[in-house]
Design a protein around this motif. Sequence first.
Motif, PDB file in Angstrom:
ATOM      1  N   PRO A   1       0.986  -1.204   0.085  1.00  0.00           N
ATOM      2  CA  PRO A   1      -0.152   0.075  -0.080  1.00  0.00           C
ATOM      3  C   PRO A   1       0.759   1.232   0.051  1.00  0.00           C
ATOM      4  CG  PRO A   1      -0.839  -1.538   1.460  1.00  0.00           C
ATOM      5  CD  PRO A   1       0.331  -2.143   1.174  1.00  0.00           C
ATOM      6  N   ALA A   2       2.083   1.307   0.816  1.00  0.00           N
ATOM      7  CA  ALA A   2       2.868   2.407   0.841  1.00  0.00           C
ATOM      8  C   ALA A   2       3.501   2.688  -0.539  1.00  0.00           C
ATOM      9  CB  ALA A   2       4.018   2.181   1.895  1.00  0.00           C
ATOM     10  N   ASN A   3       4.003   1.568  -1.172  1.00  0.00           N
ATOM     11  CA  ASN A   3       4.261   1.975  -2.733  1.00  0.00           C
ATOM     12  C   ASN A   3       3.340   2.363  -3.642  1.00  0.00           C
ATOM     13  OD1 ASN A   3       6.706   0.528  -1.806  1.00  0.00           O
ATOM     14  ND2 ASN A   3       6.574  -1.269  -2.746  1.00  0.00           N
ATOM     15  N   GLY A   4       2.194   1.820  -3.663  1.00  0.00           N
ATOM     16  CA  GLY A   4       1.030   2.353  -4.330  1.00  0.00           C
ATOM     17  C   GLY A   4       0.686   3.705  -4.059  1.00  0.00           C
ATOM     18  N   LEU A   5       0.536   4.178  -2.788  1.00  0.00           N
ATOM     19  CA  LEU A   5       0.334   5.377  -2.328  1.00  0.00           C
ATOM     20  C   LEU A   5       1.393   6.459  -2.528  1.00  0.00           C
ATOM     21  CD1 LEU A   5      -1.615   7.414  -0.479  1.00  0.00           C
ATOM     22  CD2 LEU A   5      -0.041   6.674   1.305  1.00  0.00           C
ATOM     23  N   GLU A   6       2.807   6.108  -2.926  1.00  0.00           N
ATOM     24  CA  GLU A   6       3.916   7.051  -3.136  1.00  0.00           C
ATOM     25  C   GLU A   6       3.809   7.148  -4.562  1.00  0.00           C
ATOM     26  OE1 GLU A   6       8.366   7.737  -1.814  1.00  0.00           O
ATOM     27  OE2 GLU A   6       7.623   5.955  -2.015  1.00  0.00           O
ATOM     28  N   ALA A   7       3.549   6.120  -5.346  1.00  0.00           N
ATOM     29  CA  ALA A   7       3.821   6.119  -6.777  1.00  0.00           C
ATOM     30  C   ALA A   7       2.411   6.596  -7.390  1.00  0.00           C
ATOM     31  CB  ALA A   7       3.934   4.684  -7.330  1.00  0.00           C
ATOM     32  N   THR A   8       1.326   6.214  -6.940  1.00  0.00           N
ATOM     33  CA  THR A   8       0.123   6.465  -7.740  1.00  0.00           C
ATOM     34  C   THR A   8      -1.000   7.388  -6.928  1.00  0.00           C
ATOM     35  OG1 THR A   8      -1.157   4.652  -7.319  1.00  0.00           O
ATOM     36  CG2 THR A   8       0.304   4.586  -9.083  1.00  0.00           C
ATOM     37  N   GLY A   9      -0.712   7.803  -5.528  1.00  0.00           N
ATOM     38  CA  GLY A   9      -1.758   8.276  -4.692  1.00  0.00           C
ATOM     39  C   GLY A   9      -2.760   7.356  -4.452  1.00  0.00           C
ATOM     40  N   ASP A  10      -2.889   6.145  -4.747  1.00  0.00           N
ATOM     41  CA  ASP A  10      -3.693   5.017  -4.526  1.00  0.00           C
ATOM     42  C   ASP A  10      -3.256   4.017  -3.703  1.00  0.00           C
ATOM     43  OD1 ASP A  10      -5.908   3.436  -4.261  1.00  0.00           O
ATOM     44  OD2 ASP A  10      -6.338   3.458  -6.621  1.00  0.00           O
ATOM     45  N   ALA A  11      -3.392   3.740  -2.541  1.00  0.00           N
ATOM     46  CA  ALA A  11      -3.150   2.751  -1.565  1.00  0.00           C
ATOM     47  C   ALA A  11      -3.627   1.305  -2.059  1.00  0.00           C
ATOM     48  CB  ALA A  11      -3.281   2.883  -0.167  1.00  0.00           C
ATOM     49  N   PHE A  12      -4.257   1.447  -2.957  1.00  0.00           N
ATOM     50  CA  PHE A  12      -5.066   0.098  -3.491  1.00  0.00           C
ATOM     51  C   PHE A  12      -4.771  -0.437  -4.724  1.00  0.00           C
ATOM     52  CE2 PHE A  12      -8.008   1.849  -0.032  1.00  0.00           C
ATOM     53  CZ  PHE A  12      -7.915   0.739   0.928  1.00  0.00           C
ATOM     54  N   ALA A  13      -3.761   0.312  -5.205  1.00  0.00           N
ATOM     55  CA  ALA A  13      -3.483   0.104  -6.607  1.00  0.00           C
ATOM     56  C   ALA A  13      -2.053  -0.448  -6.750  1.00  0.00           C
ATOM     57  CB  ALA A  13      -3.265   1.353  -7.473  1.00  0.00           C
ATOM     58  N   PRO A  14      -1.753  -1.468  -6.748  1.00  0.00           N
ATOM     59  CA  PRO A  14      -0.283  -2.298  -6.918  1.00  0.00           C
ATOM     60  C   PRO A  14       0.715  -1.470  -8.013  1.00  0.00           C
ATOM     61  CG  PRO A  14      -1.708  -4.050  -6.925  1.00  0.00           C
ATOM     62  CD  PRO A  14      -2.540  -2.778  -6.992  1.00  0.00           C
ATOM     63  N   THR A  15       1.679  -1.040  -7.844  1.00  0.00           N
ATOM     64  CA  THR A  15       2.678  -0.683  -8.931  1.00  0.00           C
ATOM     65  C   THR A  15       3.137  -1.736  -9.696  1.00  0.00           C
ATOM     66  OG1 THR A  15       4.632  -1.301  -7.700  1.00  0.00           O
ATOM     67  CG2 THR A  15       3.579   1.046  -7.245  1.00  0.00           C
ATOM     68  N   ASP A  16       3.437  -1.228 -10.981  1.00  0.00           N
ATOM     69  CA  ASP A  16       3.818  -2.302 -11.952  1.00  0.00           C
ATOM     70  C   ASP A  16       5.146  -2.946 -11.289  1.00  0.00           C
ATOM     71  OD1 ASP A  16       2.016  -1.466 -13.815  1.00  0.00           O
ATOM     72  OD2 ASP A  16       3.260  -0.231 -14.917  1.00  0.00           O
ATOM     73  N   LEU A  17       5.841  -2.440 -10.621  1.00  0.00           N
ATOM     74  CA  LEU A  17       6.923  -3.263 -10.073  1.00  0.00           C
ATOM     75  C   LEU A  17       6.575  -4.374  -9.124  1.00  0.00           C
ATOM     76  CD1 LEU A  17      10.269  -3.837  -9.622  1.00  0.00           C
ATOM     77  CD2 LEU A  17      10.083  -1.898  -7.998  1.00  0.00           C
ATOM     78  N   ASP A  18       5.680  -3.942  -8.297  1.00  0.00           N
ATOM     79  CA  ASP A  18       5.160  -5.041  -7.336  1.00  0.00           C
ATOM     80  C   ASP A  18       4.473  -6.034  -7.748  1.00  0.00           C
ATOM     81  OD1 ASP A  18       5.923  -3.387  -4.950  1.00  0.00           O
ATOM     82  OD2 ASP A  18       3.776  -2.639  -4.733  1.00  0.00           O
ATOM     83  N   CYS A  19       3.741  -6.003  -9.155  1.00  0.00           N
ATOM     84  CA  CYS A  19       3.112  -6.959  -9.962  1.00  0.00           C
ATOM     85  C   CYS A  19       4.362  -7.778 -10.535  1.00  0.00           C
ATOM     86  CB  CYS A  19       2.245  -6.240 -10.775  1.00  0.00           C
ATOM     87  SG  CYS A  19       0.570  -5.524 -10.241  1.00  0.00           S
ATOM     88  N   SER A  20       5.319  -7.098 -11.008  1.00  0.00           N
ATOM     89  CA  SER A  20       6.345  -7.872 -11.662  1.00  0.00           C
ATOM     90  C   SER A  20       7.096  -8.841 -10.637  1.00  0.00           C
ATOM     91  CB  SER A  20       7.272  -7.023 -12.263  1.00  0.00           C
ATOM     92  OG  SER A  20       6.537  -6.354 -13.566  1.00  0.00           O
ATOM     93  N   MET A  21       7.378  -8.081  -9.563  1.00  0.00           N
ATOM     94  CA  MET A  21       7.938  -8.708  -8.650  1.00  0.00           C
ATOM     95  C   MET A  21       7.242  -9.822  -7.741  1.00  0.00           C
ATOM     96  SD  MET A  21      10.787  -8.082  -6.674  1.00  0.00           S
ATOM     97  CE  MET A  21      11.333  -6.536  -6.942  1.00  0.00           C
ATOM     98  N   ASN A  22       5.879  -9.770  -7.826  1.00  0.00           N
ATOM     99  CA  ASN A  22       5.088 -11.086  -7.358  1.00  0.00           C
ATOM    100  C   ASN A  22       4.948 -12.109  -8.001  1.00  0.00           C
ATOM    101  OD1 ASN A  22       4.267  -9.657  -4.793  1.00  0.00           O
ATOM    102  ND2 ASN A  22       2.494  -8.772  -5.641  1.00  0.00           N
ATOM    103  N   ARG A  23       4.868 -11.989  -9.336  1.00  0.00           N
ATOM    104  CA  ARG A  23       5.034 -12.898 -10.362  1.00  0.00           C
ATOM    105  C   ARG A  23       6.558 -13.837 -10.446  1.00  0.00           C
ATOM    106  NH1 ARG A  23       1.181 -13.321 -14.283  1.00  0.00           N
ATOM    107  NH2 ARG A  23      -0.479 -11.399 -14.335  1.00  0.00           N
ATOM    108  N   MET A  24       7.606 -12.962 -10.097  1.00  0.00           N
ATOM    109  CA  MET A  24       8.761 -13.557  -9.996  1.00  0.00           C
ATOM    110  C   MET A  24       8.819 -14.404  -8.830  1.00  0.00           C
ATOM    111  SD  MET A  24      11.893 -13.225  -8.307  1.00  0.00           S
ATOM    112  CE  MET A  24      12.013 -11.323  -7.513  1.00  0.00           C
TER     113      MET A  24
END
Length: 409
Positions: free
Chosen positions: A355-378
């Motif tokens: 949530p903190a990454n989403g908040l900092e990157a997009t202003g939305d704590a409920f929107a995963p960043t592209d990096l978070d999504c790529s990291m989770n897939r990895m």
Amino acid sequence: MMGARSRATVANRLSPQSEAAAKRIVAKWYSHTAIPVGHIELILTENCNHRCDYCFVKDKNNSHVMSEMVGRQAVDFVLAQARRSPQCNVLFFGGEPLLEFGLLRELVGYAQHRATSMDAGNKLSFSITTNGTLLTEEMARFLREQRIMYLLSVDGDRAVHDAHRRLHNGGSSYDLLMARFQMLKHHQPWQGARMTVHPEFARRVHENVEHLARAGINQFIIGPASGVMWNSAALRLYGRSLVRALSWVHEQARRGAPLKIGLLEQDLGSAKGAQRGEWGCGAGRGRMCVAAAGKLYPCSKMHGVGEAREPWCLGDVWNGITEYRKRALLLSRSDQLRPKCRACDIAGECVGGCPANGLEATGDAFAPTDLDCSMNRMLLGVREEFAEFVRRDREPPRVSATQHIRPIS
């Protein structure tokens, strides 16, 4: 009978004192009905003797130090919650919390006294995350006597660690930590490390796990540096090196070595789709952060995003949780809040992004960043590859994968 408009008119005429009293009444009711908070992170200070370039506390501020009054109120807050929680853990955090060791010692004593009077002593525990370079014999002895587990922030060998974890004056923090290590090992035989992986050294995770294990580290919590650029090549190298690190630790544990990697342990044995309907890391649910001034935030990382954190302030230690709608969003598991996750093909294998990454990157704590999504897939690939390695290894490890060793009393 008073109508809705009349009630609203009366409410609007409440004095500030009456309004504050009304908020306290509602907060008290809420504290007895909502999910209890069993873990708090106390930011004793935002100051630090390091200047790690990936730290999520962007501005080191030596004037933002928790007062004893705020600390006591924070302890009272979590102990009140402990009436309905199976645990009550206080994590001392920062900045570098050992810069305020006197305050830490005072709060430990206060919490123990209060917990005993509230019949919650069996639930109370303490922990601390520290860079370790300020630890003295006196501090180490106190932590041992009070059974306070600490987690050392250390990334690997001297070159890897010092590349991004320098002292505030530019000196080597690795040398300072290692100069204390045998003393620390004497007081707390089981040593844990928080390894932060920078993409520059993604390919060397396994080497650094082995290096630190030989130095005396027993438990590893490994995570990627956030707020820095990760490309697909670095992610692939990180995944391969994680598998090698996990496999090496497994083989060493099979031979009786007291080693453990915290990464993926809860996921390795889970069935496919077990995460469906789950979301988040627990921030704002069972755990919260208390800022130096006494405000409540979902977690220390969300506190670290600067001004973007203010919409997610949930209350304070005097009035408790007062932002009920915000807390309800954090408690909600509805996928309506997370349209990106709802349409994702790995939704059943993933609990979303930070949530903190989403908040900092997009202003939305409920929107995963592209990096978070790529990291989770990895990481899902790492989990599957390591699970296959374990299936092929027929001899079980002699040390349980979930074994914890407490400090010697």
